[in-house]
Design an enzyme around this catalytic site. Structure first.
Site, PDB file in Angstrom:
ATOM      1  N   TYR A 116       0.818  -1.211   0.000  1.00 27.31           N
ATOM      2  CA  TYR A 116       0.000   0.000   0.000  1.00 27.31           C
ATOM      3  C   TYR A 116       0.854   1.265   0.000  1.00 27.31           C
ATOM      4  CZ  TYR A 116      -3.925  -3.042   1.122  1.00 27.31           C
ATOM      5  OH  TYR A 116      -4.875  -4.023   1.088  1.00 27.31           O
ATOM      6  N   ASP A 174     -11.278  -9.980   6.045  1.00 32.61           N
ATOM      7  CA  ASP A 174     -12.601 -10.008   5.405  1.00 32.61           C
ATOM      8  C   ASP A 174     -13.115 -11.443   5.365  1.00 32.61           C
ATOM      9  OD1 ASP A 174     -12.498  -7.252   4.865  1.00 32.61           O
ATOM     10  OD2 ASP A 174     -13.440  -7.524   2.897  1.00 32.61           O
ATOM     11  N   ASP A 183      -1.653 -18.749   1.632  1.00 36.26           N
ATOM     12  CA  ASP A 183      -2.686 -19.521   0.917  1.00 36.26           C
ATOM     13  C   ASP A 183      -3.236 -20.635   1.810  1.00 36.26           C
ATOM     14  OD1 ASP A 183      -0.027 -20.224   0.609  1.00 36.26           O
ATOM     15  OD2 ASP A 183      -0.155 -20.837  -1.474  1.00 36.26           O
ATOM     16  N   ASP A 225      -5.486  -7.575   5.256  1.00 35.94           N
ATOM     17  CA  ASP A 225      -6.687  -6.956   4.704  1.00 35.94           C
ATOM     18  C   ASP A 225      -7.616  -8.046   4.169  1.00 35.94           C
ATOM     19  OD1 ASP A 225      -8.431  -5.080   3.768  1.00 35.94           O
ATOM     20  OD2 ASP A 225      -7.124  -4.249   2.233  1.00 35.94           O
ATOM     21  N   LYS A 253       4.544 -15.569   2.732  1.00 30.39           N
ATOM     22  CA  LYS A 253       4.586 -16.317   1.467  1.00 30.39           C
ATOM     23  C   LYS A 253       6.067 -16.543   1.183  1.00 30.39           C
ATOM     24  CE  LYS A 253       2.551 -17.905  -2.295  1.00 30.39           C
ATOM     25  NZ  LYS A 253       1.850 -19.194  -2.266  1.00 30.39           N
TER      26      LYS A 253
END
Ligand code: NAD
Length: 361
Positions: free
Chosen positions: A140, A252, A224, A248, A192
């Protein structure tokens, strides 16, 4: 006198903030808390009025506050603006300016909502985890960033940079271990590492930092796999530590464990005032209809009382009242269970939480 900067923002922002303020005013009166609210503009509405998503007056208001209560920003009318002038930039700038690097997202199932989630009761009963998201680094904010000509001369190329320094990883990891030490003493660090250089550093620094916290059990998980385990066996998690983008997305996903994104609150902490907001966006599809669930924002106000004003009884009074309202069967549209519950609107949900706070005291 505690000064609270109030930034409703766009879309459903003003509706959810109105209900959270009702609740805060009620607990302030009951617990004798001197609170002063000052409103500022941010996001799309600020672009329309001042040409920028974070006007200097709003920045000043926030810097001078003891805590910030934030609604949501964004909407389709600003979608065509370049990325650096969009409403969401107002929130990102505020996070960066105030050094709000630690984002706490508790994911705790309210027992009356056990049959509201699309997942089976036996998977989600008792879910109580916390996603700790790094908030001022990663994709970001990393440079270079932008859209320019493609190197092969054909069309364009979009670039974002995923970068983390040792210090940035260390400070968020320490917060994660401290929070885990006060909970069930388990921290899962998400990365990752098999593909990303930033993840290799992340894993190395988190592993090193763990030595300062021998009482906390650390495990590492690829992002993942984590997205799968959150659905398969969410109760295995206590504190989930992630970089910005992974957090983020995973939070959700975790919202579905507790029934709706309209139930998830958050606190963003750094060295200055904390910022408290629901994890959802401005939900333009339901704005102005008195249907948005205000509970995520009301629960964010409870976090404000707990973490910035250090008033645990007032925070707990709000959380207990929310539980009782749900227990009594009242639901907004997003958490409705047809046949079993009473459908109510946004304002009535706020009124009922206020009523149960009064009853509980
Ligand atoms: P969203 O979170 O606003 O909405 C996703 C879906 O969930 C929508 O169908 C919405 O109606 C529903 N929903 C969200 N909150 C709800 C609530 N409290 N009660 C009931 N239903 C709820 O995400 P989106 O639609 O992807 O984004 C809309 C806008 O919000 C975009 O402009 C986006 O950039 C912005 N956004 C802002 C923030 C923020 O301000 N922190 C965060 C995410 C997205």
């Amino acid at each position: 006198m505690a000064r609270i900067a109030v930034l409703p923002g766009d879309g459903v922002g003003p509706e959810i903030i109105r209900e959270a303020l009702k609740v805060l005013r009620q607990v302030a009166a009951l617990f004798g808390l001197p609170l002063q609210f000052q409103e500022g503009i941010v996001g799309g509405i600020a672009i329309d009025h001042c040409g920028t998503p974070l006007p200097p007056e709003t920045g000043r208001l926030c810097r001078a506050a003891d805590a910030i209560l934030f609604g949501a920003v964004g909407g389709p009318q600003w979608d065509s603006l370049p990325v650096d002038r969009r409403p969401e930039r107002g929130l990102l700038a505020l996070r960066k300016e105030l050094g709000l690097y630690a984002n706490l997202r508790p994911v705790k199932l309210f027992a009356p909502l056990v049959d509201t989630s699309p997942l089976k009761r036996e998977i989600i009963e008792g879910v109580d985890l916390l996603v700790l998201r790094e908030l001022t680094g990663g994709l970001y904010f990393g440079e270079p960033k932008g859209i320019g000509p493609a190197p092969d001369g054909k069309g364009e190329r979009g670039v974002d940079t995923l970068s983390y320094t040792t210090d940035e990883i260390e400070r968020i990891a320490r917060i994660g271990f401290k929070i885990a030490a006060q909970r069930r003493k388990r921290l899962t660090s998400v990365d990752k590492v098999n593909v990303l250089a930033s993840s290799q550093l992340w894993r190395r620094v988190v592993t090193e930092t763990a030595k300062e916290f021998p009482g906390v059990e650390l495990d590492h998980m690829l992002v993942d796999n984590c997205s799968m385990q959150l659905i398969r066996d969410p109760r295995r998690f206590d504190v989930v530590l992630t970089e910005n983008t992974f957090g983020d997305i995973l939070s959700d996903e975790a919202a579905m464990l507790v029934g709706s994104i309209g139930m998830l609150a958050s606190a963003s902490m750094g060295d200055g005032p904390g910022l408290y907001e629901p994890i959802h966006g401005s939900a333009p599809d339901i704005a102005g209809q008195d249907t948005v669930n205000p509970l995520a924002t009301i629960l964010s106000a409870a976090m404000l009382l707990r973490y910035s004003l250090h008033h645990e009884p007032a925070a707990a009074a709000i959380e207990t009242a929310v539980d009782r309202v749900l227990e009594a069967g009242y639901r907004t549209l997003d958490i409705r269970q047809p046949g079993h519950t009473v459908l109510i609107g946004t304002a009535q949900m706020g009124d009922l939480v206020v009523e149960h706070i009064v009853r509980g005291c």
